[in-house]
Design a protein around this motif. Structure first.
Motif, mmCIF file in Angstrom:
data_model
loop_
_atom_site.group_PDB
_atom_site.id
_atom_site.type_symbol
_atom_site.label_atom_id
_atom_site.label_comp_id
_atom_site.label_asym_id
_atom_site.label_seq_id
_atom_site.Cartn_x
_atom_site.Cartn_y
_atom_site.Cartn_z
ATOM 1 N N THR A 1 37.583 100.805 59.319
ATOM 2 C CA THR A 1 36.159 100.599 59.567
ATOM 3 C C THR A 1 35.483 101.868 60.075
ATOM 4 O O THR A 1 34.381 102.216 59.648
ATOM 5 C CB THR A 1 35.951 99.458 60.591
ATOM 6 O OG1 THR A 1 36.639 98.289 60.135
ATOM 7 C CG2 THR A 1 34.471 99.129 60.751
ATOM 8 N N VAL A 2 36.149 102.593 60.976
ATOM 9 C CA VAL A 2 35.583 103.811 61.563
ATOM 10 C C VAL A 2 35.664 104.985 60.594
ATOM 11 O O VAL A 2 34.669 105.696 60.370
ATOM 12 C CB VAL A 2 36.315 104.160 62.885
ATOM 13 C CG1 VAL A 2 35.850 105.521 63.404
ATOM 14 C CG2 VAL A 2 36.072 103.084 63.931
ATOM 15 N N LEU A 3 36.849 105.217 60.015
ATOM 16 C CA LEU A 3 37.096 106.435 59.246
ATOM 17 C C LEU A 3 36.680 106.365 57.779
ATOM 18 O O LEU A 3 36.309 107.381 57.189
ATOM 19 C CB LEU A 3 38.580 106.801 59.332
ATOM 20 C CG LEU A 3 39.109 107.122 60.732
ATOM 21 C CD1 LEU A 3 40.629 107.217 60.723
ATOM 22 C CD2 LEU A 3 38.493 108.410 61.256
ATOM 23 N N VAL A 4 36.748 105.180 57.190
ATOM 24 C CA VAL A 4 36.428 105.038 55.758
ATOM 25 C C VAL A 4 35.062 104.386 55.540
ATOM 26 O O VAL A 4 34.203 104.928 54.853
ATOM 27 C CB VAL A 4 37.532 104.244 55.023
ATOM 28 C CG1 VAL A 4 37.198 104.114 53.540
ATOM 29 C CG2 VAL A 4 38.878 104.920 55.193
ATOM 30 N N VAL B 1 33.418 92.875 67.318
ATOM 31 C CA VAL B 1 33.610 91.472 67.699
ATOM 32 C C VAL B 1 34.012 90.636 66.482
ATOM 33 O O VAL B 1 34.913 89.793 66.582
ATOM 34 C CB VAL B 1 32.321 90.903 68.345
ATOM 35 C CG1 VAL B 1 32.453 89.397 68.563
ATOM 36 C CG2 VAL B 1 32.047 91.600 69.670
ATOM 37 N N ARG B 2 33.384 90.900 65.350
ATOM 38 C CA ARG B 2 33.704 90.150 64.127
ATOM 39 C C ARG B 2 35.137 90.404 63.668
ATOM 40 O O ARG B 2 35.823 89.491 63.201
ATOM 41 C CB ARG B 2 32.722 90.511 63.003
ATOM 42 C CG ARG B 2 31.296 90.022 63.246
ATOM 43 C CD ARG B 2 30.455 90.185 62.011
ATOM 44 N NE ARG B 2 30.910 89.281 60.959
ATOM 45 C CZ ARG B 2 30.796 89.527 59.655
ATOM 46 N NH1 ARG B 2 30.276 90.677 59.230
ATOM 47 N NH2 ARG B 2 31.217 88.649 58.765
ATOM 48 N N ASN C 1 30.318 99.309 64.859
ATOM 49 C CA ASN C 1 29.424 99.046 65.996
ATOM 50 C C ASN C 1 29.988 97.853 66.761
ATOM 51 O O ASN C 1 30.998 97.266 66.354
ATOM 52 C CB ASN C 1 27.978 98.805 65.547
ATOM 53 C CG ASN C 1 27.864 97.678 64.530
ATOM 54 O OD1 ASN C 1 28.449 96.607 64.710
ATOM 55 N ND2 ASN C 1 27.116 97.917 63.458
ATOM 56 N N LEU C 2 29.349 97.486 67.853
ATOM 57 C CA LEU C 2 29.859 96.414 68.716
ATOM 58 C C LEU C 2 29.940 95.080 67.975
ATOM 59 O O LEU C 2 30.914 94.334 68.132
ATOM 60 C CB LEU C 2 28.973 96.267 69.957
ATOM 61 C CG LEU C 2 29.421 95.219 70.990
ATOM 62 C CD1 LEU C 2 30.829 95.547 71.512
ATOM 63 C CD2 LEU C 2 28.433 95.141 72.146
#
Length: 333
Positions: free
Chosen positions: A92-95, A105-106, A100-101
C-alpha cells in the motif's frame, strides 16, 4: 529436536523460488505474468503450497495427540496474520502510494485486502479450521476425502459476485479482490493430508485425478480459446495444476535424499514465510525506487535487473533469518 521432512522442504523451496521469480517478472518485465512462466507459476504455486500445508499439518497437528494444539495453532495464526499485515502495508505504501489512516484501519479490519498479500490471509485462516476439524480429520477414510474434494469442486460454480464481505471471500471466494478461497482450493490440502496419513508417495487414485484434471484443463483452453478464470477460480483452473503439483511431490520425495539437512535450498522451504514476505518487501522497495527514477530496462539489462532483484530477495531474507536465529540462541543461553 524434531526431524523435518526434507522432501516437503524441498518442494516448498521450489514453490517459493517460482513465486519470487513470477512476482519480479510481473513488476519488472513488460510481458509480466502473461508469459508462459507466469501462467505456469500462477497455476501451480498456491495449489502447491496448499498441498504441502495439508501434508505438514497432518504430521504436525492432526496425527499427534497434542494437548497444546490450540496454543500452537493460535501462534501460527498470529504470525501469519502479522506477515500479511507487513506485506499488505508495504504494498500500500510503496506500490499503491495511497496510505492514510482510513486505509490503515480498513486493512487492519480486513475491509481492504492489498495485492500480493491475499494468499497469506488464506493460509492464516486455515489454522483455526484445523483446530475445529482436527478430530474429524483424524477419523476420515479415503471415501471421506474424495467426497470433500468433490464438494470443493462444486463450490467453484458458486456465484462469487454475491459475496460482498472481503473476509468471507477468503473462505468461499468473491469478485471484490484477487482471492484464493480456502474451500475451492481445499482439495489440494486434503490430497496432501491424505498422502501424509497413508504415508504414501505414489497413489493411483490421485495420479488418475491429476491426469484427468490436466486433460480437462487443456480441453477447456481448446474449447473456450482462453485460460480458465483464476480470480475467482473456476473448476478448470483448480484441477489444472494437479498433475504438476503431484509431480513436484513425487520428484521431491526422491531427490531430497541427496541433500543434507543444512542445505541452503532446504532452508528456503523450511522458512518459506520469511522468504515470501522478505521477497515482497524487496520487490516493492525496488519498484518504488525505480518508478521514481523513471528508468526503463529492456533486453539484457532487464534480465540482469531481474537477476539482481532475485538475488537481493534471497540475500535479505537469508540475512534476516540468520539475525533471527542468533537472537533466539541468545535468549536460550
Amino acid at each position: 529436536m524434531k526431524q523435518r521432512d526434507k522432501s516437503i522442504d524441498l518442494m516448498k523451496s521450489i514453490l517459493v523460488v517460482q513465486m519470487i521469480i513470477a512476482h519480479i517478472t510481473f513488476f519488472f518485465s513488460r510481458k509480466g505474468q502473461m508469459s508462459l512462466l507466469g501462467i505456469y507459476t500462477n497455476l501451480v504455486v498456491f495449489s502447491g503450497f496448499m498441498f504441502t500445508f495439508g501434508y505438514v499439518c497432518y504430521k504436525a497437528y492432526i496425527a499427534k495427540s497434542n494437548v497444546k494444539l490450540a496454543k500452537h495453532l493460535l501462534k501460527r495464526f498470529v504470525i501469519t496474520i502479522i506477515a500479511y499485515y507487513i506485506s499488505g502495508l508495504a504494498y500500500t505504501v510503496l506500490v499503491d502510494g495511497t496510505f492514510n489512516l482510513r486505509i490503515l484501519v480498513r486493512i487492519l479490519c480486513f475491509q481492504k485486502i492489498p495485492k500480493y498479500s491475499e494468499f497469506l490471509l488464506s493460509f492464516a485462516f486455515i489454522y483455526p479450521l484445523i483446530y475445529i476439524f482436527s478430530k474429524i480429520f483424524k477419523k476420515m477414510t479415503s471415501i471421506h476425502y474424495l467426497v470433500l474434494a468433490l464438494l470443493s469442486f462444486i463450490f467453484t460454480f458458486f456465484d462469487y459476485s454475491n459475496i460482498k464481505i472481503p473476509l468471507l471471500g477468503v473462505f468461499i471466494g468473491t469478485t471484490a479482490f484477487a482471492c484464493f478461497p480456502i474451500i475451492q482450493y481445499s482439495s489440494y490440502f486434503l490430497a496432501g493430508e491424505y498422502l501424509a496419513k497413508k504415508d504414501k508417495v505414489l497413489d493411483k487414485l490421485i495420479l488418475g485425478i491429476a491426469l484427468l484434471g490436466f486433460t480437462i484443463f487443456i480441453g477447456s483452453i481448446y474449447i473456450f480459446k482462453q485460460l480458465p478464470e483464476r480470480f475467482p477460480p473456476s473448476i478448470f483452473w483448480i484441477i489444472g495444476g494437479y498433475l504438476f503439483v503431484y509431480t513436484y511431490f513425487i520428484l521431491s520425495k526422491y531427490l531430497a535424499s541427496c541433500l543434507k539437512e543444512t542445505n541452503l535450498i532446504l532452508s528456503i522451504g523450511a522458512n518459506s514465510l520469511i522468504y515470501l514476505v522478505g521477497s515482497n518487501l524487496v520487490i516493492f522497495t525496488c519498484y518504488n525506487i525505480l518508478s521514481k527514477l523513471d528508468i526503463t530496462f529492456t533486453g539484457t539489462y532487464q534480465l540482469l535487473l531481474i537477476l539482481i532483484i532475485f538475488l537481493l530477495c534471497l540475500t535479505c531474507s537469508y540475512l534476516y533469518l540468520n539475525i533471527l536465529m542468533k537472537l533466539k540462541s541468545h535468549q536460550h543461553q
